[in-house]
Motif scaffolding. Structure first.
Motif, PDB file in Angstrom:
ATOM      1  N   VAL A  92      -0.923  -3.868  -4.293  1.00 56.39           N
ATOM      2  CA  VAL A  92      -1.990  -3.503  -5.217  1.00 56.39           C
ATOM      3  C   VAL A  92      -1.420  -2.554  -6.258  1.00 56.39           C
ATOM      4  O   VAL A  92      -0.605  -1.690  -5.942  1.00 56.39           O
ATOM      5  CB  VAL A  92      -3.153  -2.820  -4.449  1.00 56.39           C
ATOM      6  N   GLU A  93      -1.866  -2.709  -7.492  1.00 54.54           N
ATOM      7  CA  GLU A  93      -1.447  -1.799  -8.562  1.00 54.54           C
ATOM      8  C   GLU A  93      -2.580  -0.815  -8.825  1.00 54.54           C
ATOM      9  O   GLU A  93      -3.720  -1.217  -9.056  1.00 54.54           O
ATOM     10  CB  GLU A  93      -1.123  -2.591  -9.829  1.00 54.54           C
ATOM     11  N   LEU A  94      -2.254   0.482  -8.755  1.00 53.13           N
ATOM     12  CA  LEU A  94      -3.265   1.538  -8.892  1.00 53.13           C
ATOM     13  C   LEU A  94      -3.057   2.317 -10.179  1.00 53.13           C
ATOM     14  O   LEU A  94      -1.949   2.385 -10.716  1.00 53.13           O
ATOM     15  CB  LEU A  94      -3.180   2.497  -7.703  1.00 53.13           C
ATOM     16  N   GLU A  95      -4.154   2.957 -10.618  1.00 56.10           N
ATOM     17  CA  GLU A  95      -4.098   3.773 -11.820  1.00 56.10           C
ATOM     18  C   GLU A  95      -4.981   4.994 -11.601  1.00 56.10           C
ATOM     19  O   GLU A  95      -6.013   4.928 -10.953  1.00 56.10           O
ATOM     20  CB  GLU A  95      -4.606   2.967 -13.011  1.00 56.10           C
ATOM     21  N   ASN A  96      -4.543   6.121 -12.158  1.00 58.29           N
ATOM     22  CA  ASN A  96      -5.300   7.363 -12.078  1.00 58.29           C
ATOM     23  C   ASN A  96      -5.220   8.039 -13.436  1.00 58.29           C
ATOM     24  O   ASN A  96      -4.352   7.727 -14.247  1.00 58.29           O
ATOM     25  CB  ASN A  96      -4.704   8.266 -10.987  1.00 58.29           C
ATOM     26  N   LYS A  97      -6.112   9.003 -13.688  1.00 57.85           N
ATOM     27  CA  LYS A  97      -6.087   9.694 -14.974  1.00 57.85           C
ATOM     28  C   LYS A  97      -4.808  10.499 -15.143  1.00 57.85           C
ATOM     29  O   LYS A  97      -4.217  10.536 -16.211  1.00 57.85           O
ATOM     30  CB  LYS A  97      -7.295  10.622 -15.092  1.00 57.85           C
ATOM     31  N   GLU A  98      -4.358  11.152 -14.079  1.00 56.78           N
ATOM     32  CA  GLU A  98      -3.163  11.998 -14.159  1.00 56.78           C
ATOM     33  C   GLU A  98      -1.867  11.204 -14.004  1.00 56.78           C
ATOM     34  O   GLU A  98      -0.828  11.571 -14.538  1.00 56.78           O
ATOM     35  CB  GLU A  98      -3.190  13.090 -13.078  1.00 56.78           C
ATOM     36  N   VAL A  99      -1.910  10.108 -13.236  1.00 58.25           N
ATOM     37  CA  VAL A  99      -0.700   9.375 -12.888  1.00 58.25           C
ATOM     38  C   VAL A  99      -0.726   8.011 -13.578  1.00 58.25           C
ATOM     39  O   VAL A  99      -1.761   7.379 -13.675  1.00 58.25           O
ATOM     40  CB  VAL A  99      -0.610   9.183 -11.350  1.00 58.25           C
ATOM     41  N   ALA A 100       0.431   7.554 -14.027  1.00 57.84           N
ATOM     42  CA  ALA A 100       0.519   6.223 -14.618  1.00 57.84           C
ATOM     43  C   ALA A 100       0.354   5.165 -13.529  1.00 57.84           C
ATOM     44  O   ALA A 100       0.259   5.472 -12.347  1.00 57.84           O
ATOM     45  CB  ALA A 100       1.863   6.066 -15.309  1.00 57.84           C
ATOM     46  N   MET A 101       0.352   3.906 -13.923  1.00 58.87           N
ATOM     47  CA  MET A 101       0.183   2.817 -12.966  1.00 58.87           C
ATOM     48  C   MET A 101       1.374   2.738 -12.019  1.00 58.87           C
ATOM     49  O   MET A 101       2.507   2.960 -12.424  1.00 58.87           O
ATOM     50  CB  MET A 101       0.056   1.494 -13.708  1.00 58.87           C
ATOM     51  N   PHE A 102       1.087   2.424 -10.756  1.00 66.16           N
ATOM     52  CA  PHE A 102       2.146   2.230  -9.772  1.00 66.16           C
ATOM     53  C   PHE A 102       1.668   1.248  -8.718  1.00 66.16           C
ATOM     54  O   PHE A 102       0.472   1.062  -8.521  1.00 66.16           O
ATOM     55  CB  PHE A 102       2.574   3.564  -9.134  1.00 66.16           C
ATOM     56  N   LYS A 103       2.621   0.617  -8.044  1.00 67.25           N
ATOM     57  CA  LYS A 103       2.311  -0.400  -7.036  1.00 67.25           C
ATOM     58  C   LYS A 103       2.390   0.205  -5.644  1.00 67.25           C
ATOM     59  O   LYS A 103       3.243   1.033  -5.362  1.00 67.25           O
ATOM     60  CB  LYS A 103       3.283  -1.569  -7.145  1.00 67.25           C
ATOM     61  N   VAL A 104       1.465  -0.260  -4.777  1.00 68.00           N
ATOM     62  CA  VAL A 104       1.361   0.283  -3.424  1.00 68.00           C
ATOM     63  C   VAL A 104       1.078  -0.870  -2.468  1.00 68.00           C
ATOM     64  O   VAL A 104       0.450  -1.860  -2.844  1.00 68.00           O
ATOM     65  CB  VAL A 104       0.217   1.319  -3.346  1.00 68.00           C
ATOM     66  N   ASN A 105       1.521  -0.715  -1.236  1.00 71.33           N
ATOM     67  CA  ASN A 105       1.169  -1.663  -0.184  1.00 71.33           C
ATOM     68  C   ASN A 105      -0.327  -1.549   0.104  1.00 71.33           C
ATOM     69  O   ASN A 105      -0.871  -0.455   0.203  1.00 71.33           O
ATOM     70  CB  ASN A 105       1.975  -1.350   1.076  1.00 71.33           C
ATOM     71  N   GLY A 106      -0.999  -2.674   0.274  1.00 69.06           N
ATOM     72  CA  GLY A 106      -2.442  -2.688   0.512  1.00 69.06           C
ATOM     73  C   GLY A 106      -2.853  -2.053   1.821  1.00 69.06           C
ATOM     74  O   GLY A 106      -4.018  -1.689   2.005  1.00 69.06           O
ATOM     75  N   GLN A 107      -1.914  -1.884   2.756  1.00 68.33           N
ATOM     76  CA  GLN A 107      -2.231  -1.263   4.035  1.00 68.33           C
ATOM     77  C   GLN A 107      -2.387   0.249   3.911  1.00 68.33           C
ATOM     78  O   GLN A 107      -2.920   0.889   4.806  1.00 68.33           O
ATOM     79  CB  GLN A 107      -1.133  -1.574   5.062  1.00 68.33           C
ATOM     80  N   ARG A 108      -1.921   0.834   2.815  1.00 69.09           N
ATOM     81  CA  ARG A 108      -1.958   2.290   2.652  1.00 69.09           C
ATOM     82  C   ARG A 108      -3.211   2.771   1.929  1.00 69.09           C
ATOM     83  O   ARG A 108      -3.353   3.968   1.674  1.00 69.09           O
ATOM     84  CB  ARG A 108      -0.731   2.741   1.863  1.00 69.09           C
ATOM     85  N   ILE A 109      -4.127   1.871   1.566  1.00 69.17           N
ATOM     86  CA  ILE A 109      -5.307   2.294   0.815  1.00 69.17           C
ATOM     87  C   ILE A 109      -6.586   1.919   1.556  1.00 69.17           C
ATOM     88  O   ILE A 109      -6.607   0.987   2.354  1.00 69.17           O
ATOM     89  CB  ILE A 109      -5.318   1.703  -0.613  1.00 69.17           C
ATOM     90  N   GLU A 110      -7.630   2.688   1.293  1.00 66.34           N
ATOM     91  CA  GLU A 110      -8.956   2.441   1.837  1.00 66.34           C
ATOM     92  C   GLU A 110      -9.959   2.515   0.691  1.00 66.34           C
ATOM     93  O   GLU A 110      -9.796   3.288  -0.245  1.00 66.34           O
ATOM     94  CB  GLU A 110      -9.330   3.491   2.891  1.00 66.34           C
ATOM     95  N   ILE A 111     -11.024   1.749   0.787  1.00 63.04           N
ATOM     96  CA  ILE A 111     -12.043   1.763  -0.256  1.00 63.04           C
ATOM     97  C   ILE A 111     -12.753   3.110  -0.247  1.00 63.04           C
ATOM     98  O   ILE A 111     -13.091   3.648   0.811  1.00 63.04           O
ATOM     99  CB  ILE A 111     -13.033   0.606  -0.054  1.00 63.04           C
TER     100      ILE A 111
END
Length: 131
Positions: A92-111
């Motif tokens: 999954v590719e994530l984005e935040n206001k402080e951090v630029a876009m980065f890719k992460v394994n889907g197992q490390r995130i929760e809704i």
């Protein structure tokens, strides 16, 4: 050779039978080991959660490095982040206001369920009154 009375044909057949028995034994051991591997693989696979993430969901990211710098009230989760792209194989590719876009394994995130100011929004989102 005549004194030893060796029957060469019988001896050759006996050796071939022993080799065939060894091949059967090896095949049986291979099948048993593959069955054992499948059984042992089931336990770790039970812990893998299948998530269907959608672009635009807000999620929390698990920070595994908190153990290095322990604190009493330090959270293991950082975020919220916004999903910008869902890649194949669970990435999954994530984005935040402080951090630029980065890719992460889907197992490390929760809704992440966003706190709403109005309680009616939560009721509509989960359809609590429909049975």
């Amino acid at each position: 050779m005549k004194k030893a009375k060796i029957h060469w044909y019988e001896e050759a057949e006996q050796r071939l039978n022993v080799l065939n028995d060894l091949d059967v034994f090896h095949l049986k051991a291979y099948k048993i080991s593959s069955l054992h591997k499948e059984k042992m693989k089931k336990y770790p696979d039970q812990k893998i959660k299948k998530h269907d993430f959608v672009v635009g969901d807000s999620v929390l990211l698990f920070n595994s490095r908190v153990r290095l710098f322990p604190g009493k009230l330090k959270s293991n989760w950082t975020g919220p982040f916004l999903i910008t792209q869902v890649l194949p194989h669970g990435a999954v590719e994530l984005e935040n206001k402080e951090v630029a876009m980065f890719k992460v394994n889907g197992q490390r995130i929760e809704i992440y369920l966003v706190h709403s100011e109005n309680a009616n929004e939560v009721v509509e989102a989960y359809n609590l009154y429909e049975v």
